[in-house]
Design a protein around this motif. Structure first.
Motif, PDB file in Angstrom:
ATOM      1  N   VAL A  74       0.843  -1.188   0.000  1.00  0.00           N
ATOM      2  CA  VAL A  74       0.000   0.000   0.000  1.00  0.00           C
ATOM      3  C   VAL A  74       0.881   1.241   0.000  1.00  0.00           C
ATOM      4  O   VAL A  74       1.873   1.306   0.715  1.00  0.00           O
ATOM      5  CB  VAL A  74      -0.904  -0.012   1.256  1.00  0.00           C
ATOM      6  CG1 VAL A  74      -1.711   1.270   1.367  1.00  0.00           C
ATOM      7  CG2 VAL A  74      -1.815  -1.218   1.239  1.00  0.00           C
ATOM      8  N   ALA A  75       0.510   2.235  -0.791  1.00  0.00           N
ATOM      9  CA  ALA A  75       1.255   3.495  -0.817  1.00  0.00           C
ATOM     10  C   ALA A  75       0.853   4.338   0.393  1.00  0.00           C
ATOM     11  O   ALA A  75      -0.315   4.646   0.584  1.00  0.00           O
ATOM     12  CB  ALA A  75       0.969   4.247  -2.111  1.00  0.00           C
ATOM     13  N   VAL A  76       1.837   4.661   1.223  1.00  0.00           N
ATOM     14  CA  VAL A  76       1.604   5.487   2.409  1.00  0.00           C
ATOM     15  C   VAL A  76       2.160   6.870   2.112  1.00  0.00           C
ATOM     16  O   VAL A  76       3.353   7.010   1.804  1.00  0.00           O
ATOM     17  CB  VAL A  76       2.305   4.875   3.649  1.00  0.00           C
ATOM     18  CG1 VAL A  76       2.077   5.755   4.870  1.00  0.00           C
ATOM     19  CG2 VAL A  76       1.822   3.459   3.898  1.00  0.00           C
ATOM     20  N   PRO A  77       1.327   7.921   2.181  1.00  0.00           N
ATOM     21  CA  PRO A  77       1.831   9.269   1.888  1.00  0.00           C
ATOM     22  C   PRO A  77       2.849   9.728   2.926  1.00  0.00           C
ATOM     23  O   PRO A  77       2.761   9.367   4.095  1.00  0.00           O
ATOM     24  CB  PRO A  77       0.570  10.137   1.928  1.00  0.00           C
ATOM     25  CG  PRO A  77      -0.412   9.378   2.740  1.00  0.00           C
ATOM     26  CD  PRO A  77      -0.090   7.916   2.561  1.00  0.00           C
ATOM     27  N   ALA A  78       3.801  10.518   2.473  1.00  0.00           N
ATOM     28  CA  ALA A  78       4.814  11.063   3.388  1.00  0.00           C
ATOM     29  C   ALA A  78       4.128  11.811   4.515  1.00  0.00           C
ATOM     30  O   ALA A  78       3.210  12.595   4.284  1.00  0.00           O
ATOM     31  CB  ALA A  78       5.752  11.987   2.628  1.00  0.00           C
ATOM     32  N   GLY A  79       4.532  11.525   5.737  1.00  0.00           N
ATOM     33  CA  GLY A  79       3.942  12.146   6.909  1.00  0.00           C
ATOM     34  C   GLY A  79       2.681  11.464   7.396  1.00  0.00           C
ATOM     35  O   GLY A  79       2.175  11.783   8.463  1.00  0.00           O
ATOM     36  N   GLY A  80       2.187  10.485   6.639  1.00  0.00           N
ATOM     37  CA  GLY A  80       0.958   9.786   7.009  1.00  0.00           C
ATOM     38  C   GLY A  80       1.233   8.487   7.753  1.00  0.00           C
ATOM     39  O   GLY A  80       2.370   8.180   8.113  1.00  0.00           O
ATOM     40  N   SER A  81       0.171   7.743   7.971  1.00  0.00           N
ATOM     41  CA  SER A  81       0.264   6.455   8.647  1.00  0.00           C
ATOM     42  C   SER A  81      -0.286   5.370   7.739  1.00  0.00           C
ATOM     43  O   SER A  81      -1.172   5.616   6.929  1.00  0.00           O
ATOM     44  CB  SER A  81      -0.548   6.463   9.940  1.00  0.00           C
ATOM     45  OG  SER A  81      -0.033   7.403  10.829  1.00  0.00           O
ATOM     46  N   GLY A  82       0.243   4.175   7.899  1.00  0.00           N
ATOM     47  CA  GLY A  82      -0.234   3.044   7.123  1.00  0.00           C
ATOM     48  C   GLY A  82       0.072   1.744   7.841  1.00  0.00           C
ATOM     49  O   GLY A  82       0.984   1.684   8.667  1.00  0.00           O
ATOM     50  N   LYS A  83      -0.720   0.714   7.545  1.00  0.00           N
ATOM     51  CA  LYS A  83      -0.491  -0.559   8.210  1.00  0.00           C
ATOM     52  C   LYS A  83      -0.113  -1.629   7.197  1.00  0.00           C
ATOM     53  O   LYS A  83      -0.528  -1.603   6.045  1.00  0.00           O
ATOM     54  CB  LYS A  83      -1.697  -0.996   9.030  1.00  0.00           C
ATOM     55  CG  LYS A  83      -2.904  -1.390   8.213  1.00  0.00           C
ATOM     56  CD  LYS A  83      -4.022  -1.836   9.124  1.00  0.00           C
ATOM     57  CE  LYS A  83      -5.270  -2.105   8.297  1.00  0.00           C
ATOM     58  NZ  LYS A  83      -6.389  -2.504   9.130  1.00  0.00           N
TER      59      LYS A  83
END
Length: 162
Positions: A74-83
């Protein structure tokens, strides 16, 4: 003597854990404003989990699994959160690596790693800040001081039945 008994009880009661997911918080800008993370878990004898989409172990596990997993991180945006969903059993010492898949070059680069031991962990969330991670030289400037990982553990199916 009491310390030795307590130590022994801890080792007997928690044989292993299942790492359910890794949550990246304040993701770095690795390529074009996004990060495409995948996780690898290495033990002293094998690869317990390889989340790289082209991994032979990952492809074989996907075919035999009742729950299909996404092939592309999954692409996680810079500064964001992702699992990143894992679902791997861990027991004893293991190394967790967070890597990034770079679609422009079809290569991957590991950014951080951390060595852990299941006997010193409990089911629940373990939060690891930047200072607790081994950071790859090329990632030092990309990681914010606010970057952290949440590792979500649950009891393993083998330890919950004993």
């Amino acid at each position: 003597l009491i310390h030795c008994l307590a130590y022994s009880l801890v080792f007997r009661s928690v044989q292993g854990l299942r790492l359910d997911r890794v949550i990246l918080n304040n993701a770095p800008d690795v390529e074009g404003g996004v990060m495409r993370p995948f996780v690898q878990i290495l033990t002293d004898t094998s690869i317990a989990f390889d989340g790289h989409p082209d991994s032979h172990r990952n492809l074989r596990r996907r075919r035999s699994s009742s729950k299909p997993e996404p092939r592309t991180p999954v692409a996680v945006p810079a500064g964001g959160s992702g699992k990143v969903l894992i679902g791997a059993q861990v027991s004893g010492p293991f190394l967790l690596r967070i890597c990034n898949l770079m679609p422009s070059s079809k290569q991957s680069r590991c950014l951080v790693r951390v060595g852990l031991h299941s006997h010193f962990l409990a089911p629940g969330v373990v939060r690891l800040a930047v200072g607790e991670l081994d950071i790859a030289f090329g990632a030092v400037r990309k990681l914010s001081p606010d970057f952290f990982l949440d590792l979500v553990f649950s009891p393993s199916s083998s330890s919950s039945s004993s």
